[in-house]
Design a protein around this motif. Structure first.
Motif, PDB file in Angstrom:
ATOM      1  N   GLY A  25      35.948  43.632  45.313  1.00 16.19           N
ATOM      2  CA  GLY A  25      35.812  42.195  45.499  1.00 16.19           C
ATOM      3  C   GLY A  25      37.435  41.885  45.918  1.00 16.19           C
ATOM      4  N   ILE A  26      38.093  43.105  46.455  1.00 10.83           N
ATOM      5  CA  ILE A  26      39.454  42.937  46.957  1.00 10.83           C
ATOM      6  C   ILE A  26      39.662  43.441  48.267  1.00 10.83           C
ATOM      7  N   LEU A  37      46.813  41.216  48.837  1.00  8.70           N
ATOM      8  CA  LEU A  37      45.411  41.374  48.316  1.00  8.70           C
ATOM      9  C   LEU A  37      44.806  40.076  48.136  1.00  8.70           C
ATOM     10  N   ALA A  38      43.591  40.288  48.650  1.00  8.93           N
ATOM     11  CA  ALA A  38      42.869  38.955  49.059  1.00  8.93           C
ATOM     12  C   ALA A  38      41.477  38.991  48.237  1.00  8.93           C
ATOM     13  N   GLY A  39      40.727  37.796  47.755  1.00  7.41           N
ATOM     14  CA  GLY A  39      39.406  38.138  47.023  1.00  7.41           C
ATOM     15  C   GLY A  39      39.255  37.420  45.860  1.00  7.41           C
ATOM     16  N   HIS A  40      38.200  38.078  45.251  1.00 10.91           N
ATOM     17  CA  HIS A  40      37.869  37.223  43.909  1.00 10.91           C
ATOM     18  C   HIS A  40      37.703  38.385  42.897  1.00 10.91           C
ATOM     19  N   LEU A  41      38.110  38.166  41.837  1.00 12.11           N
ATOM     20  CA  LEU A  41      38.066  39.094  40.460  1.00 12.11           C
ATOM     21  C   LEU A  41      37.483  38.473  39.468  1.00 12.11           C
ATOM     22  N   ASP A  42      36.794  38.982  38.189  1.00 15.10           N
ATOM     23  CA  ASP A  42      36.280  38.592  37.017  1.00 15.10           C
ATOM     24  C   ASP A  42      37.294  38.246  35.939  1.00 15.10           C
ATOM     25  N   TYR A  44      41.574  37.634  34.819  1.00 13.74           N
ATOM     26  CA  TYR A  44      43.002  37.543  34.686  1.00 13.74           C
ATOM     27  C   TYR A  44      43.744  39.055  34.622  1.00 13.74           C
ATOM     28  N   VAL A  45      43.257  39.881  33.680  1.00 12.57           N
ATOM     29  CA  VAL A  45      43.562  41.253  33.460  1.00 12.57           C
ATOM     30  C   VAL A  45      43.590  41.945  34.732  1.00 12.57           C
ATOM     31  N   GLU A  46      42.244  41.832  35.432  1.00 11.57           N
ATOM     32  CA  GLU A  46      42.102  42.641  36.779  1.00 11.57           C
ATOM     33  C   GLU A  46      43.179  42.293  37.814  1.00 11.57           C
ATOM     34  N   LYS A  47      43.371  40.998  37.869  1.00 12.27           N
ATOM     35  CA  LYS A  47      44.538  40.515  38.737  1.00 12.27           C
ATOM     36  C   LYS A  47      45.753  40.955  38.486  1.00 12.27           C
ATOM     37  N   LEU A  48      46.103  41.205  37.368  1.00 12.10           N
ATOM     38  CA  LEU A  48      47.483  41.966  37.024  1.00 12.10           C
ATOM     39  C   LEU A  48      47.448  43.235  37.272  1.00 12.10           C
ATOM     40  N   ALA A  49      46.329  43.931  36.959  1.00 16.08           N
ATOM     41  CA  ALA A  49      46.215  45.100  37.171  1.00 16.08           C
ATOM     42  C   ALA A  49      46.307  45.557  38.978  1.00 16.08           C
ATOM     43  N   ALA A  50      45.670  44.704  39.424  1.00 15.31           N
ATOM     44  CA  ALA A  50      45.572  45.198  40.916  1.00 15.31           C
ATOM     45  C   ALA A  50      46.747  45.001  41.800  1.00 15.31           C
ATOM     46  N   ARG A  51      47.845  43.859  41.129  1.00 13.93           N
ATOM     47  CA  ARG A  51      49.121  43.767  41.527  1.00 13.93           C
ATOM     48  C   ARG A  51      49.932  45.009  41.161  1.00 13.93           C
ATOM     49  N   LYS A  52      49.788  45.556  39.890  1.00 12.77           N
ATOM     50  CA  LYS A  52      50.537  46.693  39.675  1.00 12.77           C
ATOM     51  C   LYS A  52      50.110  47.892  40.322  1.00 12.77           C
ATOM     52  N   LYS A  61      57.204  47.525  50.283  1.00 12.98           N
ATOM     53  CA  LYS A  61      58.308  46.427  50.276  1.00 12.98           C
ATOM     54  C   LYS A  61      57.946  45.224  49.528  1.00 12.98           C
ATOM     55  N   GLY A  62      56.861  44.768  49.268  1.00 16.02           N
ATOM     56  CA  GLY A  62      56.310  43.567  48.592  1.00 16.02           C
ATOM     57  C   GLY A  62      54.867  43.527  48.397  1.00 16.02           C
ATOM     58  N   VAL A  63      54.541  42.764  47.751  1.00 11.98           N
ATOM     59  CA  VAL A  63      52.864  42.509  47.339  1.00 11.98           C
ATOM     60  C   VAL A  63      52.693  41.037  47.211  1.00 11.98           C
ATOM     61  N   VAL A  64      51.854  40.664  47.987  1.00 14.46           N
ATOM     62  CA  VAL A  64      51.319  39.190  48.120  1.00 14.46           C
ATOM     63  C   VAL A  64      50.065  39.121  47.448  1.00 14.46           C
ATOM     64  N   VAL A  65      49.785  38.399  46.367  1.00 16.59           N
ATOM     65  CA  VAL A  65      48.500  38.155  45.720  1.00 16.59           C
ATOM     66  C   VAL A  65      47.714  36.765  46.112  1.00 16.59           C
ATOM     67  N   GLU A  66      46.647  36.978  46.828  1.00 20.46           N
ATOM     68  CA  GLU A  66      46.017  35.900  47.015  1.00 20.46           C
ATOM     69  C   GLU A  66      44.512  36.171  46.305  1.00 20.46           C
ATOM     70  N   LEU A  67      44.407  36.465  45.191  1.00 17.81           N
ATOM     71  CA  LEU A  67      43.147  36.700  44.337  1.00 17.81           C
ATOM     72  C   LEU A  67      43.099  35.460  43.391  1.00 17.81           C
ATOM     73  N   ASP A  68      41.677  35.018  43.542  1.00 13.02           N
ATOM     74  CA  ASP A  68      41.155  33.935  42.583  1.00 13.02           C
ATOM     75  C   ASP A  68      40.457  34.699  41.391  1.00 13.02           C
ATOM     76  N   VAL A  69      40.596  34.209  40.400  1.00 13.41           N
ATOM     77  CA  VAL A  69      39.815  34.739  39.233  1.00 13.41           C
ATOM     78  C   VAL A  69      38.695  33.748  38.993  1.00 13.41           C
ATOM     79  N   ARG A  70      37.273  34.366  38.880  1.00 13.62           N
ATOM     80  CA  ARG A  70      35.998  33.785  38.800  1.00 13.62           C
ATOM     81  C   ARG A  70      35.140  34.487  37.476  1.00 13.62           C
ATOM     82  N   LEU A  71      35.544  33.630  36.553  1.00 16.37           N
ATOM     83  CA  LEU A  71      34.995  34.303  35.227  1.00 16.37           C
ATOM     84  C   LEU A  71      33.504  34.444  35.301  1.00 16.37           C
TER      85      LEU A  71
END
Length: 217
Positions: A25-26, A37-42, A44-52, A61-71
Motif C-alpha cells: 500500500g506504499i 511515502l504515499a498511499g494507504h495503510l490499515d 496508525y502503527v503501520e504509518k509510524l513504522a513506515a516512517r521509522k 535527509k528527510g522523510v515526507v509522510v503522505e500516508l492515509d490510515v484506512r481502518l
C-alpha cells in the motif's frame, strides 16, 4: 554517497522486510535524498513504522509522510471505546500517575493533555496508546511540570550523547533556556538523531526538546 535510486531501493526493501508494514500500500519516491511515502495503510502503527523504516538509512535527509490510515472493519471502534481502552492503558502504566494525563477522542484522533514530572513520561503516555485498535492519530499536548534545572545539564546531556550517540556527539551544540533544550548540529543518520533527542528528554529538569539537528554529510 548513494544515489536517489539506491536510497529508493533500500527503503522499498526495508518496508517489505518489516513484518508490521503492508508495503503493497506504499509508494516510495526519492529526490535529493528526501524520501516521500504515499498511499494507504490499515493502522496508525503501520504509518509510524513506515516512517521509522525510511529514516533508518544513512544519508536520508528527510522523510515526507503522505500516508492515509484506512481502518478495516474489524479494527473500527467508536470514540467511546477508544477512550475507555486508552484510559485503562494509562492507568496500568507503572511510569505514570493515573490522574496526571487526560484524554479526548474525536473521529479516531486521540488527544492527550495534562502535566507530568518528566519528559520521558510524556513520551511514554503517547507510546502506551498508539497501538490501540481504532486509533487514527495521536496528538500529544502533555506538558512537563517546571522543576529546577541543574546548571551542568548541558554537560550531562553531552555525556549521555557520547555514551549513546557515538562519534557524532561532539558535533552537537546543546543550549538550555528555562528547561527547554535546543539541539543543533549535523548527524550521520536519523538513528543517531533519534538517540540524541531521547538522551536530552531523559535529563532532569527538561520540559521541552527543540530538535534542530540536520542529517547529511
Amino acid at each position: 554517497m548513494k544515489t536517489d535510486m539506491e536510497v529508493k531501493n533500500d527503503v522499498e526493501r526495508e518496508l517489505a522486510w518489516d513484518p508490521v508494514i503492508n508495503s503493497a500500500g506504499i509508494g516510495v519516491e526519492v529526490r535529493d535524498r528526501v524520501v516521500t511515502l504515499a498511499g494507504h495503510l490499515d493502522s496508525y502503527v503501520e504509518k509510524l513504522a513506515a516512517r521509522k523504516a525510511a529514516q533508518r538509512f544513512e544519508g536520508v535527509k528527510g522523510v515526507v509522510v503522505e500516508l492515509d490510515v484506512r481502518l478495516p472493519d474489524k479494527d473500527k471502534r467508536t470514540d467511546e471505546e477508544i477512550a475507555e481502552a486508552a484510559r485503562e492503558m494509562l492507568q496500568w502504566h507503572t511510569g505514570l500517575d493515573e490522574n496526571a494525563v487526560k484524554l479526548s477522542v474525536e473521529k479516531g484522533c486521540l488527544t492527550l493533555c495534562g502535566e507530568v514530572g518528566w519528559g520521558f513520561q510524556m513520551k511514554a503516555a503517547e507510546k502506551a496508546v498508539t497501538s490501540l485498535r481504532g486509533v487514527m492519530a495521536v496528538v500529544n499536548q502533555i506538558t512537563v511540570r517546571g522543576r529546577p534545572t541543574p546548571i551542568d545539564i548541558a554537560d550531562r546531556i553531552a555525556e549521555a550523547l557520547e555514551r549513546h550517540a557515538l562519534k557524532e556527539a561532539r558535533r552537537i551544540v546543546v543550549s538550555i533556556d528555562d528547561g527547554t533544550v535546543t539541539l543543533r548540529g549535523k548527524m550521520g543518520s536519523f538513528a543517531e538523531k533519534s538517540i540524541s533527542c531521547n538522551s536530552a528528554w531523559s535529563a532532569p529538569g527538561v520540559r521541552m526538546v527543540i530538535d534542530q539537528l540536520s542529517v547529511g554529510d
